[in-house]
Enzyme design. Structure first.
Site, PDB file in Angstrom:
ATOM      1  N   SER A 140       0.848  -1.193   0.000  1.00  0.00           N
ATOM      2  CA  SER A 140       0.000   0.000   0.000  1.00  0.00           C
ATOM      3  C   SER A 140       0.881   1.240   0.000  1.00  0.00           C
ATOM      4  CB  SER A 140      -0.886   0.029   1.250  1.00  0.00           C
ATOM      5  OG  SER A 140      -1.542   1.285   1.352  1.00  0.00           O
ATOM      6  N   TYR A 154      -0.882  -1.884  10.140  1.00  0.00           N
ATOM      7  CA  TYR A 154      -1.082  -2.054   8.688  1.00  0.00           C
ATOM      8  C   TYR A 154       0.121  -1.505   7.934  1.00  0.00           C
ATOM      9  CZ  TYR A 154      -3.540  -1.494   4.146  1.00  0.00           C
ATOM     10  OH  TYR A 154      -3.928  -1.541   2.816  1.00  0.00           O
TER      11      TYR A 154
HETATM   12  N1  LIG Z   1      -8.710  -0.201  -1.474  1.00  0.00           N
HETATM   13  C1  LIG Z   1      -7.682   0.587  -1.190  1.00  0.00           C
HETATM   14  O1  LIG Z   1      -7.839   1.823  -1.103  1.00  0.00           O
HETATM   15  C2  LIG Z   1      -6.316   0.013  -1.007  1.00  0.00           C
HETATM   16  C3  LIG Z   1      -5.233   0.900  -0.960  1.00  0.00           C
HETATM   17  C4  LIG Z   1      -3.948   0.400  -0.778  1.00  0.00           C
HETATM   18  C5  LIG Z   1      -3.745  -0.965  -0.656  1.00  0.00           C
HETATM   19  N2  LIG Z   1      -4.814  -1.822  -0.711  1.00  0.00           N
HETATM   20  C6  LIG Z   1      -4.510  -3.252  -0.593  1.00  0.00           C
HETATM   21  O2  LIG Z   1      -4.967  -3.915  -1.738  1.00  0.00           O
HETATM   22  C7  LIG Z   1      -5.375  -5.238  -1.431  1.00  0.00           C
HETATM   23  C8  LIG Z   1      -6.791  -5.497  -1.908  1.00  0.00           C
HETATM   24  O3  LIG Z   1      -7.652  -4.597  -1.227  1.00  0.00           O
HETATM   25  P1  LIG Z   1      -9.167  -4.357  -1.626  1.00  0.00           P
HETATM   26  O4  LIG Z   1      -9.327  -2.907  -1.795  1.00  0.00           O
HETATM   27  O5  LIG Z   1      -9.576  -5.268  -2.708  1.00  0.00           O
HETATM   28  O6  LIG Z   1      -9.853  -4.751  -0.242  1.00  0.00           O
HETATM   29  P2  LIG Z   1     -11.112  -5.689   0.068  1.00  0.00           P
HETATM   30  O7  LIG Z   1     -11.414  -5.479   1.508  1.00  0.00           O
HETATM   31  O8  LIG Z   1     -12.167  -5.461  -0.917  1.00  0.00           O
HETATM   32  O9  LIG Z   1     -10.499  -7.141  -0.161  1.00  0.00           O
HETATM   33  C9  LIG Z   1      -9.590  -7.748   0.714  1.00  0.00           C
HETATM   34  C10 LIG Z   1     -10.018  -9.187   0.883  1.00  0.00           C
HETATM   35  O10 LIG Z   1      -9.076  -9.852   1.734  1.00  0.00           O
HETATM   36  C11 LIG Z   1      -9.827 -10.812   2.448  1.00  0.00           C
HETATM   37  N3  LIG Z   1      -9.186 -11.242   3.675  1.00  0.00           N
HETATM   38  C12 LIG Z   1      -8.865 -10.485   4.746  1.00  0.00           C
HETATM   39  N4  LIG Z   1      -8.373 -11.237   5.725  1.00  0.00           N
HETATM   40  C13 LIG Z   1      -8.374 -12.517   5.276  1.00  0.00           C
HETATM   41  C14 LIG Z   1      -7.987 -13.759   5.830  1.00  0.00           C
HETATM   42  N5  LIG Z   1      -7.495 -13.827   7.069  1.00  0.00           N
HETATM   43  N6  LIG Z   1      -8.128 -14.877   5.101  1.00  0.00           N
HETATM   44  C15 LIG Z   1      -8.634 -14.806   3.820  1.00  0.00           C
HETATM   45  N7  LIG Z   1      -9.015 -13.668   3.253  1.00  0.00           N
HETATM   46  C16 LIG Z   1      -8.887 -12.523   3.957  1.00  0.00           C
HETATM   47  C17 LIG Z   1     -11.122 -10.105   2.793  1.00  0.00           C
HETATM   48  O11 LIG Z   1     -12.152 -11.002   3.140  1.00  0.00           O
HETATM   49  C18 LIG Z   1     -11.395  -9.308   1.538  1.00  0.00           C
HETATM   50  O12 LIG Z   1     -12.300  -9.977   0.685  1.00  0.00           O
HETATM   51  C19 LIG Z   1      -5.223  -5.381   0.089  1.00  0.00           C
HETATM   52  O13 LIG Z   1      -4.000  -6.016   0.377  1.00  0.00           O
HETATM   53  C20 LIG Z   1      -5.202  -3.936   0.560  1.00  0.00           C
HETATM   54  O14 LIG Z   1      -4.513  -3.797   1.784  1.00  0.00           O
HETATM   55  C21 LIG Z   1      -6.080  -1.363  -0.888  1.00  0.00           C
END
Ligand SMILES: NC(=O)c1ccc[n+]([C@@H]2O[C@H](COP(=O)([O-])OP(=O)(O)OC[C@H]3O[C@@H](n4cnc5c(N)ncnc54)[C@H](O)[C@@H]3O)[C@@H](O)[C@H]2O)c1
Length: 250
Positions: A140, A154
């Site tokens: 991130s 995080y």
């Molecule tokens: N959306 C943003 O603004 C953003 C920004 C920077 C980084 N990210 C990163 O990008 C990636 C994807 O994020 P996203 O936006 O699709 O989020 P999201 O919340 O839509 O998806 C993340 C998924 O990870 C799954 N997850 C969490 N813990 C888990 C576990 N213990 N076992 C199995 N599954 C698990 C959740 O159920 C969820 O479906 C993540 O790593 C997030 O940290 C997102």
């Protein structure tokens, strides 16, 4: 067009915004995909029923991850790619390192960093058997700078993802296995569903981004599929910012 025909991918976070889109895009480009998430399947999966398998499980549970990898190999005959997309941002419980509950710290680290150790150590032997492969790990932009409203667990976990990926890239280059990181900027997905109730916060975030909008799951999937594909065959041990220019700002 990217071609993933005859390729097999293991995608975590496949029940979330980015992971689901990545899995669907891989399927639409010919891959077979093991989709893994703790949540139920969020929508219809494209392709034939033989092309994908959706498995609910907890990435912090190493035996569950090992079983999922075994199932993927039984179903699809091997694995070529790992997309470590799952992550969790706890807006309430994750805070400054000076005051965070230490159990919360451990859980956030387990979900965002140790889970990737679980997937990598189970998947890599199968990439080796295929004579090579590629991994993309989701970090991130949040780990590249401080924040007056901190989520230190995080942030530290996401910084760890970068070191972990770089180290694996060097360890595994001789096996023709590539390892790279994507840094998403703020993006529309279930992780940011707080924006539904507060569109002003979303608009303010978009204004702060030089390209004038927040990211989409398609932006992240495009970057991920590129890094997995042979078009990135000379790219390993590096990180790709997909943030609309946010981190380039003075
Ligand atoms: N959306 C943003 O603004 C953003 C920004 C920077 C980084 N990210 C990163 O990008 C990636 C994807 O994020 P996203 O936006 O699709 O989020 P999201 O919340 O839509 O998806 C993340 C998924 O990870 C799954 N997850 C969490 N813990 C888990 C576990 N213990 N076992 C199995 N599954 C698990 C959740 O159920 C969820 O479906 C993540 O790593 C997030 O940290 C997102």
């Amino acid at each position: 067009m990217l071609d993933f025909a005859d390729k097999v991918a293991f995608v975590t976070g496949a029940g979330g915004g980015m992971g689901f889109r990545i899995a669907c895009d891989l399927i639409n480009h010919g891959a077979r995909v093991m989709m893994f998430d703790i949540k139920p399947r969020p929508g219809e999966i494209p392709g034939s029923s033989e092309q994908s398998f959706y498995l609910q499980g907890d990435l912090t549970d190493e035996p569950a991850v090992a079983a999922a990898v075994k199932k993927a190999v039984e179903l699809f005959g091997g694995i070529d790619y790992l997309a470590n997309v799952a992550g969790a941002l706890w807006f309430e419980r994750d805070k400054s390192a000076l005051e965070i509950d230490l159990d919360a710290w451990d859980q956030v680290m387990a979900i965002n960093l140790k889970s990737m150790v679980h997937t990598a150590r189970n998947v890599v032997p199968h990439l080796r058997k295929r004579g090579g492969g590629a991994m993309v790990h989701f970090s991130s932009t949040q780990c590249l700078r401080g924040d007056p409203a901190p989520q230190d667990a995080y942030q530290a976990a996401k910084a760890g993802v970068v070191a972990f990926s770089k180290s694996l890239a060097i360890q595994l280059a001789g096996d023709k296995i590539r390892s790279n990181v994507i840094y998403p900027g703020p993006s529309e997905s279930p992780m940011q569903d707080r924006w539904q109730a507060n569109p002003d916060a979303r608009a303010a975030t978009a204004r702060a981004i030089p390209l004038g909008r927040v990211g989409t799951v398609a932006d992240m999937s495009n970057a991920c599929l590129f890094l997995l594909s042979d078009r990135a065959s000379f790219i390993t041990g590096t990180e790709l910012l997909v943030d609309g220019g946010l981190l380039a700002k003075p």
